[in-house]
Design a protein around this motif. Structure first.
Motif, PDB file in Angstrom:
ATOM      1  N   LEU A   1      48.787  25.639  80.200  1.00  0.00           N
ATOM      2  CA  LEU A   1      48.477  25.377  81.522  1.00  0.00           C
ATOM      3  C   LEU A   1      46.632  25.234  80.980  1.00  0.00           C
TER       4      LEU A   1
ATOM      5  N   MET B   1      45.423  23.284  77.936  1.00  0.00           N
ATOM      6  CA  MET B   1      44.611  21.931  78.757  1.00  0.00           C
ATOM      7  C   MET B   1      43.793  21.507  79.597  1.00  0.00           C
TER       8      MET B   1
ATOM      9  N   PHE C   1      41.339  19.319  80.016  1.00  0.00           N
ATOM     10  CA  PHE C   1      40.705  17.913  80.069  1.00  0.00           C
ATOM     11  C   PHE C   1      40.909  17.638  80.906  1.00  0.00           C
ATOM     12  N   TRP C   2      41.638  18.236  82.414  1.00  0.00           N
ATOM     13  CA  TRP C   2      41.091  17.955  83.937  1.00  0.00           C
ATOM     14  C   TRP C   2      39.895  17.340  84.028  1.00  0.00           C
ATOM     15  N   THR C   3      38.722  17.760  83.730  1.00  0.00           N
ATOM     16  CA  THR C   3      37.146  17.158  83.459  1.00  0.00           C
ATOM     17  C   THR C   3      36.913  16.490  82.333  1.00  0.00           C
ATOM     18  N   ASN C   4      36.228  15.784  83.254  1.00  0.00           N
ATOM     19  CA  ASN C   4      35.514  14.767  81.780  1.00  0.00           C
ATOM     20  C   ASN C   4      35.293  15.524  80.466  1.00  0.00           C
TER      21      ASN C   4
ATOM     22  N   PHE D   1      44.780  19.599  71.054  1.00  0.00           N
ATOM     23  CA  PHE D   1      45.392  19.008  69.749  1.00  0.00           C
ATOM     24  C   PHE D   1      46.133  19.876  68.918  1.00  0.00           C
TER      25      PHE D   1
END
Lengths: 296, 349
Positions: free
Chosen positions: A114, A117, A120-123, A175
């Motif tokens: 988590l 990643m 990735f929860w923000t632009n 990635f």
């Protein structure tokens, strides 16, 4: 945890196509929204541009011939270099991290993944702007270096190639970590133990057991990092100060600034061809070389 | 941790990053006006006021150069009602048939226009466009670092300020500046002149920290750059945060520009678009826009309403005695190919 290996696999060869229709929605989607636009871009790459932009449907190969200009070669070379460097750095940072996560207690793994990643929860754009604040002259990095007395004057960080590579590594590291994590998680620890028992050196264990067995993850990670980084344009624009171009910037520039869609399409296709050639070459090579433990 | 878990995490990330934008209007059937404008070019509270007054919703989308605006419209982007192209781009858009004629009856506020903006060369009868904000291009500089006030574009080639110069990321503006510094028109279509201009810019490039049209006000205010090729407004905004910032229009001359409100031919809401334009031209609203963005309003009545510090700031309202030094950028027709190529080569090196 890799208990799913024990369940009875479907018998090979028994490939009845009763479930083929399950692929239909996906295929339809790909056909409509991937192949059709791609075909259109291919067609445009042989068209000419109008005075103010737009497309004039007169067949010409001039767009591809234009690309022989040495400047384009230089941009391509620079992009390949940035993307390779990014991939190499991501690998050397990502592999230990993925290994650590995959070997940590099972209940911690979801939390650690988590954390990988979370960005990735923000632009992406917002995160890139955050890096501008971190790297600029009175930013966090320079503030820290000055406070610790490591440097006397603030370093030029923002709007340099270094900033571009930092931004790319930051953006694409997850990635790399995710496929590596999956590969390491499937790596049977008994095989590593066996290598130790057979007096393999540390280095030999890594290069002859761990790397070959996690190769699919390594390849997957490298491909997932290399391809988006070679085509990236936001990072070089914002962190590189729009002073030098990567091939993604060139494509964006041709499309949105000088409105030469045919030339932009030709550049896109050349880029795609190079990436595809590299991937195909790799997989054919990988298919021919048997892994060290195959046929055991 | 299974593959399922991974998928869920991906999904959570993907969903959260596309939360805003798109989608349906929560209020249901309110008419929606699509406004396509420059980044950082609206006062949100003014938009909200219009939404409340008309019972509509305004969706804003932005571009960062005239070329980008044109490229997006040429690519078939439809659904936009009102856009804000600059002078020369208005000419191109008229010529390309992208604009709809304005309904003069529904623009009573056009009567407040500044006299010198009433009949501009690219659309003398204002059939398609109405000037909105205008101003000059010049150099923003930090007087604390540059003691003698510069009066020439040559300062942007001064080795002493290497790495502390920013240029607009805009091909016509960058070439405009260098062409004027060479004593040429910024609308030159002579290939040799443009080639010479490109050579000059290539020599300048190592000194340039960044090409940007968006956030050089922050770069000036934070001291990251000390010289900025700039539109006046952002320099005026930087002055608020860093009082040592000044603005000069070089003696060789520079751009005079006017961003205009237009209605697109494909606009779904033409009537509403006219009401929106008329609203933006209302003296009170125009004055507040001018105060907020620190760009000169095309409305004479608005100029009387803005406070003196804005009105008397040469970065915002170009003084009358400067006007003869300023030049309109024109559509250069086929010559644009020369600029396109030279700009690409400059950026690729």
């Amino acid at each position: 945890m890799p208990s799913h290996d024990l369940s009875s696999p479907p018998k090979p060869g028994q490939s009845s196509c009763r479930s083929c229709w399950l692929a239909a929605p996906g295929l339809l989607w790909m056909g409509l929204f991937f192949l059709a636009p791609l075909a259109l871009v291919f067609a445009i790459s042989f068209a000419s541009r109008g005075t103010y932009g737009g497309i004039v449907w007169e067949f010409t190969a001039a767009n591809y011939l234009d690309l022989w200009h040495p400047l384009y070669g230089r941009i391509l070379g620079q992009s390949l270099w940035y993307a390779s460097l990014t991939t190499a750095i991501c690998f050397s940072l990502g592999f230990p991290l993925a290994y650590m996560i995959a070997r940590s207690p099972a209940r911690w793994q979801p939390v650690l993944l988590l954390l990988v990643m979370l960005p990735f929860w923000t632009n992406f754009l917002v995160r890139t702007y955050a890096w501008m604040i971190v790297l600029r002259q009175d930013g966090l990095v320079n503030g820290l270096l000055l406070a610790l007395g490591i440097v006397d004057a603030p370093l030029e960080l923002l709007y340099t190639p270094t900033a571009v590579v930092i931004g790319l590594v930051y953006g694409y590291l997850p990635f790399m970590v995710l496929p590596l994590y999956v590969a390491v998680e499937r790596l049977d620890p008994l095989l590593v133990e066996a290598a130790w028992d057979l007096y393999a050196s540390r280095w030999a264990v890594f290069t002859q057991v761990v790397v070959p067995l996690t190769m699919p993850g390594i390849v997957g990670g490298c491909v997932l990092v290399f391809i988006p980084s070679i085509g990236s344009f936001i990072t070089p624009d914002l962190l590189g100060g729009a002073r030098s171009m990567m091939i993604g910037n060139l494509i964006q520039h041709e499309y949105l600034v000088v409105r030469d869609w045919p030339l932009g399409s030709a550049v896109s296709f050349v880029l795609m061809a190079i990436v595809m050639a590299a991937v195909v070459l790799y997989y054919r090579h990988a298919a021919r070389t048997p892994g060290p433990l195959e046929g055991r | 941790m299974s593959l399922w878990g991974l998928c869920l995490l991906w999904l959570a990330g993907a969903l959260s990053s596309c939360g805003q934008g798109g989608g349906s209007d929560p209020a249901g059937s309110r008419p929606v006006l699509h406004y396509f404008t420059w980044s950082d070019y609206v006062g949100p509270e003014l938009i909200q006021e219009f939404e409340r007054r008309e019972g509509v919703k305004v969706v804003i989308d932005t571009f960062s150069s005239n070329e980008e605006l044109l490229a997006k419209l040429q690519s078939g982007a439809t659904g936009y009602d009102v856009a804000v192209p600059s002078d020369f781009m208005v000419a191109i858009m008229i010529q390309q048939g992208l604009l709809s004629e304005l309904d003069q009856q529904s623009l009573p506020n056009a009567s407040f226009l500044e006299p010198h903006l009433q009949a501009l060369p690219f659309d003398p009868e204002r059939r398609y466009s109405i000037p909105y904000l205008w101003g000059s291009v010049g150099i923003g500089y930090d007087a604390a670092v540059i003691p003698t006030p510069p009066d020439s574009w040559a300062i942007l080639w001064d080795e002493r300020y290497k790495g502390r110069i920013s240029m607009l990321n805009d091909q016509r503006e960058v070439f405009g500046a260098v062409l004027r510094s060479m004593g040429q028109s910024m609308n030159s279509t002579d290939p040799q002149v443009i080639e010479a201009a490109k050579e000059r810019l290539l020599r300048q490039k190592p000194l340039v920290k960044t090409y940007t049209s968006d956030h050089y006000d922050q770069l000036l205010a934070s001291g990251e750059v000390v010289l900025a090729h700039a539109w006046g407004g952002p320099v005026a905004r930087a002055m608020v945060e860093r009082p040592s910032i000044r603005y000069v229009v070089p003696k060789e001359g520079a751009t005079l520009w006017a961003d205009c409100l237009v209605v697109l031919r494909t606009a779904p809401q033409k009537r509403l678009a006219m009401r929106f334009i008329n609203y933006l031209m209302e003296p009170q609203v125009a004055a507040r826009t001018s105060e907020r963005l620190r760009f000169a309003s095309a409305s004479r009545s608005a100029r009387e309403l803005v406070n003196a510090s804005t009105r008397d700031n040469p970065a915002v309202y170009p003084p009358v005695d400067q006007l003869d030094r300023l030049e309109w950028m024109k559509d250069v027709g086929r010559g644009i190919r020369l600029y396109d190529r030279a700009w690409t080569e400059l950026k690729m090196q």
